[in-house]
Design a protein around this motif. Structure first.
Motif, mmCIF file in Angstrom:
data_model
loop_
_atom_site.group_PDB
_atom_site.id
_atom_site.type_symbol
_atom_site.label_atom_id
_atom_site.label_comp_id
_atom_site.label_asym_id
_atom_site.label_seq_id
_atom_site.Cartn_x
_atom_site.Cartn_y
_atom_site.Cartn_z
ATOM 1 N N VAL A 147 0.510 -0.947 0.113
ATOM 2 C CA VAL A 147 0.098 0.041 0.002
ATOM 3 C C VAL A 147 0.802 1.072 -0.360
ATOM 4 O O VAL A 147 0.352 1.982 -0.643
ATOM 5 C CB VAL A 147 -1.365 -0.006 0.943
ATOM 6 N N VAL A 148 1.713 0.556 0.882
ATOM 7 C CA VAL A 148 3.102 2.227 0.539
ATOM 8 C C VAL A 148 3.776 2.557 -0.802
ATOM 9 O O VAL A 148 3.680 3.840 -0.938
ATOM 10 C CB VAL A 148 4.104 2.437 1.962
ATOM 11 N N ARG A 149 3.671 1.610 -1.114
ATOM 12 C CA ARG A 149 4.790 1.876 -2.278
ATOM 13 C C ARG A 149 3.429 2.403 -3.480
ATOM 14 O O ARG A 149 3.845 3.226 -4.282
ATOM 15 C CB ARG A 149 5.348 0.342 -2.962
ATOM 16 N N ALA A 150 2.506 1.982 -3.210
ATOM 17 C CA ALA A 150 1.323 2.635 -4.275
ATOM 18 C C ALA A 150 1.025 4.364 -3.896
ATOM 19 O O ALA A 150 0.646 4.667 -4.898
ATOM 20 C CB ALA A 150 0.242 2.036 -4.318
ATOM 21 N N ILE A 151 1.498 4.717 -2.837
ATOM 22 C CA ILE A 151 1.021 5.574 -2.043
ATOM 23 C C ILE A 151 2.077 6.854 -2.308
ATOM 24 O O ILE A 151 2.243 8.468 -2.726
ATOM 25 C CB ILE A 151 0.445 5.661 -0.837
ATOM 26 N N ASP A 152 3.060 6.321 -2.104
ATOM 27 C CA ASP A 152 4.100 7.571 -2.693
ATOM 28 C C ASP A 152 4.636 7.611 -4.080
ATOM 29 O O ASP A 152 4.381 6.762 -4.829
ATOM 30 C CB ASP A 152 5.661 6.103 -2.152
ATOM 31 N N ASP A 153 4.456 9.066 -4.211
ATOM 32 C CA ASP A 153 5.140 9.262 -5.527
ATOM 33 C C ASP A 153 6.038 10.274 -5.123
ATOM 34 O O ASP A 153 6.624 11.232 -4.157
ATOM 35 C CB ASP A 153 3.874 10.110 -5.922
ATOM 36 N N PRO A 154 6.404 10.967 -6.062
ATOM 37 C CA PRO A 154 7.911 12.221 -5.938
ATOM 38 C C PRO A 154 7.271 13.304 -5.221
ATOM 39 O O PRO A 154 8.500 14.688 -4.681
ATOM 40 C CB PRO A 154 8.511 12.517 -8.435
ATOM 41 N N VAL A 155 6.099 13.375 -5.831
ATOM 42 C CA VAL A 155 5.953 14.953 -4.966
ATOM 43 C C VAL A 155 5.671 14.936 -3.466
ATOM 44 O O VAL A 155 6.648 15.694 -2.604
ATOM 45 C CB VAL A 155 4.631 15.475 -5.464
ATOM 46 N N LEU A 156 5.232 13.829 -2.790
ATOM 47 C CA LEU A 156 5.378 13.426 -1.296
ATOM 48 C C LEU A 156 5.624 12.397 -1.072
ATOM 49 O O LEU A 156 4.787 10.592 -1.517
ATOM 50 C CB LEU A 156 4.423 13.597 -1.099
ATOM 51 N N ARG A 157 7.144 11.997 -1.015
ATOM 52 C CA ARG A 157 7.708 10.848 -0.643
ATOM 53 C C ARG A 157 7.351 9.771 0.860
ATOM 54 O O ARG A 157 6.845 10.520 1.962
ATOM 55 C CB ARG A 157 8.886 10.657 0.163
ATOM 56 N N VAL A 158 6.705 8.711 0.695
ATOM 57 C CA VAL A 158 5.998 7.824 1.968
ATOM 58 C C VAL A 158 6.730 6.899 2.310
ATOM 59 O O VAL A 158 6.882 5.947 0.753
ATOM 60 C CB VAL A 158 4.444 7.601 2.101
ATOM 61 N N THR A 159 7.546 6.534 3.085
ATOM 62 C CA THR A 159 7.855 5.652 3.262
ATOM 63 C C THR A 159 7.533 4.571 4.723
ATOM 64 O O THR A 159 6.488 5.792 5.711
ATOM 65 C CB THR A 159 9.096 5.454 3.813
ATOM 66 N N TRP A 160 7.521 3.584 4.971
ATOM 67 C CA TRP A 160 7.199 2.862 6.285
ATOM 68 C C TRP A 160 8.228 1.836 6.868
ATOM 69 O O TRP A 160 8.934 1.532 6.530
ATOM 70 C CB TRP A 160 6.028 1.422 6.210
ATOM 71 N N GLN A 161 8.332 2.002 8.181
ATOM 72 C CA GLN A 161 9.314 1.436 9.450
ATOM 73 C C GLN A 161 8.448 1.266 10.707
ATOM 74 O O GLN A 161 7.882 1.691 10.724
ATOM 75 C CB GLN A 161 10.406 2.365 9.603
ATOM 76 N N THR A 162 9.400 -0.017 10.977
ATOM 77 C CA THR A 162 8.818 -0.489 11.892
ATOM 78 C C THR A 162 10.120 0.438 13.557
ATOM 79 O O THR A 162 8.326 -0.129 14.419
ATOM 80 C CB THR A 162 8.749 -1.947 12.144
ATOM 81 N N GLU A 163 10.343 0.634 13.516
ATOM 82 C CA GLU A 163 11.477 0.877 14.336
ATOM 83 C C GLU A 163 10.931 2.781 14.416
ATOM 84 O O GLU A 163 10.654 3.416 13.923
ATOM 85 C CB GLU A 163 13.241 0.683 14.424
ATOM 86 N N ARG A 164 11.399 3.130 15.979
ATOM 87 C CA ARG A 164 10.948 4.709 16.235
ATOM 88 C C ARG A 164 12.435 5.341 15.266
ATOM 89 O O ARG A 164 13.433 5.570 15.398
ATOM 90 C CB ARG A 164 11.318 5.102 17.966
ATOM 91 N N PRO A 165 12.315 6.753 14.527
ATOM 92 C CA PRO A 165 13.674 6.716 14.111
ATOM 93 C C PRO A 165 14.212 7.616 15.264
ATOM 94 O O PRO A 165 13.452 7.892 15.564
ATOM 95 C CB PRO A 165 12.391 7.781 13.342
ATOM 96 N N ALA A 166 15.590 7.908 14.927
ATOM 97 C CA ALA A 166 16.275 8.506 15.021
ATOM 98 C C ALA A 166 16.882 9.778 14.666
ATOM 99 O O ALA A 166 17.087 9.999 13.824
ATOM 100 C CB ALA A 166 18.027 7.179 15.331
ATOM 101 N N LEU A 167 16.183 10.766 15.484
ATOM 102 C CA LEU A 167 15.974 12.418 14.490
ATOM 103 C C LEU A 167 17.205 12.625 15.305
ATOM 104 O O LEU A 167 18.471 12.336 16.540
ATOM 105 C CB LEU A 167 14.857 12.845 15.256
ATOM 106 N N GLN A 168 17.616 13.459 13.917
ATOM 107 C CA GLN A 168 18.624 14.956 14.434
ATOM 108 C C GLN A 168 18.738 15.451 15.973
ATOM 109 O O GLN A 168 16.979 15.902 15.845
ATOM 110 C CB GLN A 168 18.787 15.798 13.405
ATOM 111 N N PRO A 169 19.483 15.969 16.972
ATOM 112 C CA PRO A 169 18.813 17.496 17.666
ATOM 113 C C PRO A 169 18.227 18.511 17.644
ATOM 114 O O PRO A 169 18.337 19.255 16.104
ATOM 115 C CB PRO A 169 19.964 17.271 18.495
#
Length: 452
Positions: A70-92
């Protein structure tokens, strides 16, 4: 505006096509821009929030095993969408009002005030970037450096990234490049097509130019559009008629001149029987002059009928040879110019033309000075003498056959009047011309121009 237009039909045709294409592209671009006043959806924060909310709700309701598809079908060059199971490690990152406003609006749309919404600004430098730039209070700005993460009910995450570098700042640039590329291709095709259309016209003009130089030129091949083929066919018929006309007149002139020899011979025999010596002398003088005219006319007709082939000719060597021949005969003739100068010409005919001009200068001016100069695309030969010159109103008339300034027509004072006419005919047959002018220092100058 005519001064700025190209001269050739091919260039004007291509320019018309290209200008029409550019105007069409500009109108299309204007209509495109006016029809999309808000720009791409990703540039509108309200549309962004609604779109992210819909994607989160859709993926949240999708079973885990189907979410990648489903995510691959939604993803497009205007708004990139990815699905991940781990919590993102953000930059401060620093907190700011636009960041808080965006998080609050997403939670409100999702109907979950405790939903985790993380916003990251990625900078390429070693230090975190400044706070998110401020816009209107209810419209936080979305830039290509931002990453948005929204937690799903099962603890996995959806990551959103803007496609602004591809669809934002460079959108108009890409549109301009595409339009320029299309215009360039169309321009090349237009020039090629226009040249294909106008090529028969260029051949037609070249054939007309050759006809003025060489009456025996080959007929022009009939090619191109229907109108050009019809014009070419008419031109070939005209060329053939002119060739027959000249040949018939030349043959008639030669026949008349030849047939006149018989009555002249009878008149000469009868003149010998005249008892009055003075009358006999005058009659024989007139007969000699008539015979000289007939001989010159026959020579002119024979030279015209010979159709001598053209080839490389060292004009400088020819002029030097003519001057040396006249010097050996005790006449004054001097040459000045380059040692060698090659032109494409009929050697025998051109020798006769220059011999006539030089002999004319020697007869009326006591001598001749020949000067050869090479110019761009042509050579110029000037033959000067120190004679009385020619009145301005007579300079064209002297080129007419049998026309002489001396009304006595005594053969001892200048021949029968075919020398200048023959010279101009030969030179014009080579694509050049002969002109006469009085010099300021006195005397006459005959100028011959020939193509190289």
């Amino acid at each position: 505006m005519r001064r700025f237009l190209p001269d050739s039909i091919a260039a004007r045709t291509a320019l018309t096509i290209v200008v029409a294409l550019i105007l069409t592209q500009l109108v299309s671009a204007l209509l495109y821009l006016l029809d999309r006043p808000e720009g791409p959806p990703v540039h509108s924060p309200r549309v962004l929030v609604e779109r992210v909310t819909a994607i989160v709700q859709l993926v949240d309701a999708t079973p885990a095993q189907d979410r990648p598809r489903v995510v691959r079908a939604i993803d497009d060059p205007v708004l990139r969408v990815t699905w991940q199971t781990e919590r993102p490690a953000l930059q401060p990152a620093r907190e700011g009002a636009p960041r808080t406003l965006l998080q609050r609006r997403l939670r409100s749309e999702l109907g979950d005030p405790k939903r985790e919404v993380l916003l990251e600004i990625r900078r390429h430098g070693p230090h975190p970037g400044p706070p998110l730039p401020m816009g209107p209070p209810d419209e936080p700005r979305w830039t290509h450096d931002m990453r948005l993460y929204v937690a799903l009910a099962d603890g996995s995450w959806l990551a959103f990234a803007s496609g602004e570098p591809m669809e934002g700042a460079f959108r108009l640039l890409r549109f301009g490049l595409w339009m320029a590329g299309i215009v360039g291709v169309i321009a090349l095709l237009s020039v090629w097509a226009a040249r294909r259309v106008t090529a028969p016209l260029a051949r037609f003009a070249g054939a007309a130019e050759r006809l003025g130089v060489d009456g025996e030129a080959e007929p022009l091949p009939e090619a191109g559009p229907r109108e050009l083929r019809a014009a070419t066919r008419a031109f070939n018929r005209m060329q053939e008629r002119l060739r027959r006309f000249v040949a018939d007149r030349t043959q008639m002139l030669a026949a008349i001149s030849h047939d006149l020899r018989t009555p002249l011979t009878r008149l000469r025999l009868r003149a010998e029987l005249v008892d009055d010596p003075e009358m006999q002398r005058k009659m024989l003088a007139d007969l000699n002059e008539m015979e000289a005219m007939i001989t010159a006319t026959l020579a002119f007709a024979r030279d015209d009928a010979q159709r001598e082939p053209r080839g490389p000719l060292d004009l400088a060597d020819l002029l030097q040879s003519l001057c040396e021949d006249r010097g050996d005969a005790g006449q004054s003739a001097a040459y000045q110019g380059p040692v060698h100068s090659v032109v494409d010409a009929r050697s025998v005919a051109l020798r006769r033309a220059f011999a006539n001009l030089m002999d004319n200068a020697i007869a009326y001016g006591g001598g001749c000075r020949v000067r050869l100069a090479e110019e761009e695309g042509q050579v110029r030969v000037e033959i000067d003498d120190d004679g009385p010159g020619i009145p301005e109103n007579q300079r064209e008339k002297v080129f007419a056959p049998f026309y002489r300034l001396d009304p006595s027509r005594n053969k001892d004072t200048g021949g029968v009047g075919l020398g200048l006419s023959t010279a101009r005919t030969i030179v014009r047959g080579h694509g050049g011309d002969v002109t006469l002018a009085n010099r300021k220092e006195g005397g006459l100058r005959a100028t011959v121009t020939l193509p190289r």
